[in-house]
Design an enzyme around this catalytic site. Structure first.
Site, PDB file in Angstrom:
ATOM      1  N   LEU A   1     -52.568  -5.258 -51.731  1.00  0.00           N
ATOM      2  CA  LEU A   1     -51.401  -5.896 -52.324  1.00  0.00           C
ATOM      3  C   LEU A   1     -51.817  -7.338 -52.558  1.00  0.00           C
ATOM      4  O   LEU A   1     -52.409  -7.955 -51.672  1.00  0.00           O
ATOM      5  CB  LEU A   1     -50.204  -5.866 -51.359  1.00  0.00           C
ATOM      6  CG  LEU A   1     -49.448  -4.561 -51.211  1.00  0.00           C
ATOM      7  CD1 LEU A   1     -48.430  -4.668 -50.080  1.00  0.00           C
ATOM      8  CD2 LEU A   1     -48.744  -4.200 -52.509  1.00  0.00           C
ATOM      9  N   ASP A   2     -51.520  -7.878 -53.737  1.00  0.00           N
ATOM     10  CA  ASP A   2     -51.951  -9.249 -53.981  1.00  0.00           C
ATOM     11  C   ASP A   2     -51.180 -10.224 -53.092  1.00  0.00           C
ATOM     12  O   ASP A   2     -50.203  -9.863 -52.440  1.00  0.00           O
ATOM     13  CB  ASP A   2     -51.874  -9.603 -55.477  1.00  0.00           C
ATOM     14  CG  ASP A   2     -50.468  -9.670 -56.026  1.00  0.00           C
ATOM     15  OD1 ASP A   2     -49.566 -10.195 -55.348  1.00  0.00           O
ATOM     16  OD2 ASP A   2     -50.261  -9.204 -57.159  1.00  0.00           O
ATOM     17  N   GLU A   3     -51.645 -11.446 -53.066  1.00  0.00           N
ATOM     18  CA  GLU A   3     -51.098 -12.458 -52.162  1.00  0.00           C
ATOM     19  C   GLU A   3     -49.594 -12.649 -52.348  1.00  0.00           C
ATOM     20  O   GLU A   3     -48.866 -12.882 -51.386  1.00  0.00           O
ATOM     21  CB  GLU A   3     -51.843 -13.779 -52.404  1.00  0.00           C
ATOM     22  CG  GLU A   3     -51.521 -14.868 -51.429  1.00  0.00           C
ATOM     23  CD  GLU A   3     -52.386 -16.106 -51.649  1.00  0.00           C
ATOM     24  OE1 GLU A   3     -52.245 -17.041 -50.849  1.00  0.00           O
ATOM     25  OE2 GLU A   3     -53.179 -16.147 -52.616  1.00  0.00           O
TER      26      GLU A   3
ATOM     27  N   SER B   1     -47.450 -10.389 -53.369  1.00  0.00           N
ATOM     28  CA  SER B   1     -46.705  -9.147 -53.175  1.00  0.00           C
ATOM     29  C   SER B   1     -46.554  -8.876 -51.685  1.00  0.00           C
ATOM     30  O   SER B   1     -47.313  -9.392 -50.875  1.00  0.00           O
ATOM     31  CB  SER B   1     -47.432  -7.979 -53.850  1.00  0.00           C
ATOM     32  OG  SER B   1     -47.519  -8.192 -55.233  1.00  0.00           O
TER      33      SER B   1
END
Length: 191
Positions: free
Chosen positions: A50-52, A54
């Site tokens: 999950l990106d930073e 999210s």
């Protein structure tokens, strides 16, 4: 420390954390990593990312075969997405049918997926600063994918004219976020 028994965890990854344990990037000194949240055993890896910006469900394991299976088998991943504006039926239909996004400089048509407008879900508060409705309306959509390209959900909602404000993964296959809170880690068994 060699252990014969593999371990499995689910984590509510909070906003602002990277889905990794370390980095070689010298500019990332102020970044927050998964190892800051829990004393995971040596050899633990995140299953997907999950990106930073999210948040939500992230599986972690010491079992490489399990990680490979989850990331390569077309397992459903469901996201609750708060978008800028009141999302239209037409935009939801476009999401369902697949939209063109950019991946590594190339055009990519996303696979058909499940997308449904939903009421604001009962999620815990986020550390993310999100403008409120005084600055314009927002709405929520549930998007379920079987693929996971880089920042795909954000690119999809932007492609239909409704940029993502908040993104929370709530399900990976049979694993659910349920009532977990940000930073919470639960040991699980492989299902």
């Amino acid at each position: 420390m060699e252990t014969s028994e593999q371990q499995y965890f689910k984590l509510y990854k909070p906003y602002g954390y990277l889905s990794q344990f370390i980095t070689n990037d010298s500019k990332a000194k102020r970044k927050k990593f998964l190892g800051d949240l829990y004393d995971f055993p040596e050899g633990t890896m995140a299953v997907g990312r999950l990106d930073e910006k999210s948040e939500g469900l992230l599986l972690l394991t010491t079992d490489g075969k399990f990680s490979y299976h989850i990331t390569t088998s077309g397992i459903e991943k469901e996201y609750f997405v708060q978008v800028d504006g009141k999302i239209t039926k037409e935009a939801v239909l476009q999401l369902q049918q697949g939209v063109e996004i950019g991946i590594n400089g190339d055009k990519y048509l996303t696979k058909p997926c499940t997308a449904v407008k939903i009421y604001p879900p009962p999620l815990p508060p986020t550390q993310q600063r999100i403008r409120d409705d005084r600055h314009g309306p927002s709405s929520w959509v549930s998007i379920t994918l079987t693929e996971g390209k880089f920042r795909q959900v954000r690119k999809m909602t932007a492609a239909v004219g409704f940029p993502t404000l908040r993104l929370v993964r709530v399900r990976i296959g049979n694993y659910h976020l349920h009532a977990m809170l940000p930073k919470q880690v639960i040991k699980i068994s492989k299902s």
